[in-house]
Design a protein around this motif. Structure first.
Motif, PDB file in Angstrom:
ATOM      1  N   UNK A  95      25.560  48.250  44.546  1.00  0.00           N
ATOM      2  CA  UNK A  95      25.046  48.100  43.239  1.00  0.00           C
ATOM      3  C   UNK A  95      23.843  48.685  43.013  1.00  0.00           C
ATOM      4  N   UNK A  96      23.683  49.704  42.289  1.00  0.00           N
ATOM      5  CA  UNK A  96      22.393  50.558  41.710  1.00  0.00           C
ATOM      6  C   UNK A  96      22.009  50.423  40.444  1.00  0.00           C
ATOM      7  N   UNK A  97      20.962  50.082  40.132  1.00  0.00           N
ATOM      8  CA  UNK A  97      20.504  50.125  38.563  1.00  0.00           C
ATOM      9  C   UNK A  97      19.217  50.868  38.256  1.00  0.00           C
ATOM     10  N   UNK A  98      19.407  51.860  37.716  1.00  0.00           N
ATOM     11  CA  UNK A  98      18.285  52.733  37.389  1.00  0.00           C
ATOM     12  C   UNK A  98      17.870  53.096  35.764  1.00  0.00           C
ATOM     13  N   UNK A  99      17.130  52.141  35.221  1.00  0.00           N
ATOM     14  CA  UNK A  99      17.149  52.001  33.809  1.00  0.00           C
ATOM     15  C   UNK A  99      18.315  51.384  33.167  1.00  0.00           C
ATOM     16  N   UNK A 100      18.857  51.807  32.314  1.00  0.00           N
ATOM     17  CA  UNK A 100      20.097  51.063  31.767  1.00  0.00           C
ATOM     18  C   UNK A 100      21.336  51.477  32.560  1.00  0.00           C
ATOM     19  N   UNK A 101      21.431  52.240  33.501  1.00  0.00           N
ATOM     20  CA  UNK A 101      22.692  52.868  33.917  1.00  0.00           C
ATOM     21  C   UNK A 101      22.698  52.147  35.306  1.00  0.00           C
ATOM     22  N   UNK A 102      23.894  51.828  35.368  1.00  0.00           N
ATOM     23  CA  UNK A 102      24.429  50.795  36.391  1.00  0.00           C
ATOM     24  C   UNK A 102      25.608  51.294  37.301  1.00  0.00           C
ATOM     25  N   UNK A 103      25.585  51.331  38.594  1.00  0.00           N
ATOM     26  CA  UNK A 103      26.734  51.712  39.278  1.00  0.00           C
ATOM     27  C   UNK A 103      27.237  50.752  40.431  1.00  0.00           C
ATOM     28  N   UNK A 104      28.411  50.527  40.292  1.00  0.00           N
ATOM     29  CA  UNK A 104      28.934  49.435  41.157  1.00  0.00           C
ATOM     30  C   UNK A 104      30.069  50.394  42.247  1.00  0.00           C
ATOM     31  N   UNK A 105      29.775  50.614  43.409  1.00  0.00           N
ATOM     32  CA  UNK A 105      30.695  51.132  44.385  1.00  0.00           C
ATOM     33  C   UNK A 105      31.484  50.323  45.265  1.00  0.00           C
ATOM     34  N   UNK A 106      32.651  50.342  45.237  1.00  0.00           N
ATOM     35  CA  UNK A 106      33.693  49.692  45.929  1.00  0.00           C
ATOM     36  C   UNK A 106      34.390  50.306  47.035  1.00  0.00           C
ATOM     37  N   UNK A 118      24.495  45.419  31.815  1.00  0.00           N
ATOM     38  CA  UNK A 118      25.074  44.128  31.346  1.00  0.00           C
ATOM     39  C   UNK A 118      26.742  44.259  31.640  1.00  0.00           C
ATOM     40  N   UNK A 119      27.199  45.213  31.587  1.00  0.00           N
ATOM     41  CA  UNK A 119      28.818  45.217  32.328  1.00  0.00           C
ATOM     42  C   UNK A 119      28.904  45.404  33.600  1.00  0.00           C
ATOM     43  N   UNK A 120      27.927  45.895  34.548  1.00  0.00           N
ATOM     44  CA  UNK A 120      28.061  45.842  35.836  1.00  0.00           C
ATOM     45  C   UNK A 120      27.672  44.382  36.331  1.00  0.00           C
ATOM     46  N   UNK A 121      26.665  43.653  35.592  1.00  0.00           N
ATOM     47  CA  UNK A 121      26.186  42.630  35.888  1.00  0.00           C
ATOM     48  C   UNK A 121      27.225  41.523  35.698  1.00  0.00           C
TER      49      UNK A 121
END
Length: 227
Positions: A95-106, A118-121
């Motif tokens: 999971x990477x959060x930079x500012x309000x952009x978030x990335x979830x790599x699976x 919020x959606x990645x959370x």
């Protein structure tokens, strides 16, 4: 209640009173709510960068089902807000959060989910930790705090506090355990409708702001899903 730091107080007493007549030492007073909140706010104000081991799990109270514990390592910068979690159990993901952009790599799905925080959370839960880490200075403004006594977390004395949001929120309350050594939340339980999520930090290391490159992830080789 037996105080976890009793042995340290005893050693200090012996060092000061070596050779003096034996006497009974008064037990150290537990920090009250105002002291804990003040120390938490001060520690939050000083916080720049943080790395630690992290684990969390979710329990569905309606179904009585506990999801598998997810664990790994976490990197956190307060300003500008940055977060990266490298999970190793039960399977690798990032999971990477930079500012309000978030990335979830699976990797197991060959997928990178790119969205807002919020959606990645909602998919990982650990980003709920940002609620306390980034808003300690506003704690009294945003929450009603209740003192719940002392406990031991990760072998260290800690004070348990219940925070109830003063305005409507997507969670009902947050229980936090504030470590007496770092004065940071090392355990947190978030109660929302029908479920609770437990998050713990261990082996915490504080540092200056962590380099920006440590938070960036390359997801070019994965199928990208945006939402």
């Amino acid at each position: 209640m037996k105080r976890p730091y009793f042995a340290f107080a005893l050693l200090a007493l012996l060092a000061l009173a070596w050779g003096a007549p034996r006497a009974t030492a008064a037990p150290a007073a537990a920090p009250d709510l105002n002291t804990v909140v003040s120390n938490l706010q001060a520690a939050g104000g000083r916080l720049a960068g943080l790395s630690a081991n992290v684990s969390h799990w979710k329990f569905n109270e309606q179904l009585g089902i506990k999801e598998p514990t997810q664990s790994g390592t976490i990197l956190f910068n307060k300003a500008p807000r940055r977060l990266r979690i490298n999970y190793t159990q039960p399977q690798a993901k990032t999971v990477s959060v930079i500012g309000d952009e978030a990335v979830l790599i699976e990797p197991s799905l060959n997928q990178a989910f790119v969205s807002n925080t919020s959606r990645v959370a909602a998919r990982t839960s650990t980003t709920n930790l940002l609620t306390v880490l980034t808003s300690a200075s506003q704690l009294q403004k945003n929450f009603n705090a209740e003192y719940n006594g002392e406990e031991v977390v990760n072998g260290q004395a800690a004070t348990k506090i219940t925070l109830r949001p003063k305005t409507p929120s997507n969670y009902q309350r947050i229980e936090i355990w504030v470590d007496h050594r770092l004065w940071l939340p090392v355990k947190q339980v978030v109660y929302s409708k029908g479920e609770r999520t437990t998050i713990t930090l261990s082996n915490i290391n504080l540092s200056r702001a962590i380099p920006e490159s440590s938070f960036k992830v390359d997801y070019s080789k994965y199928k990208v899903v945006r939402g």
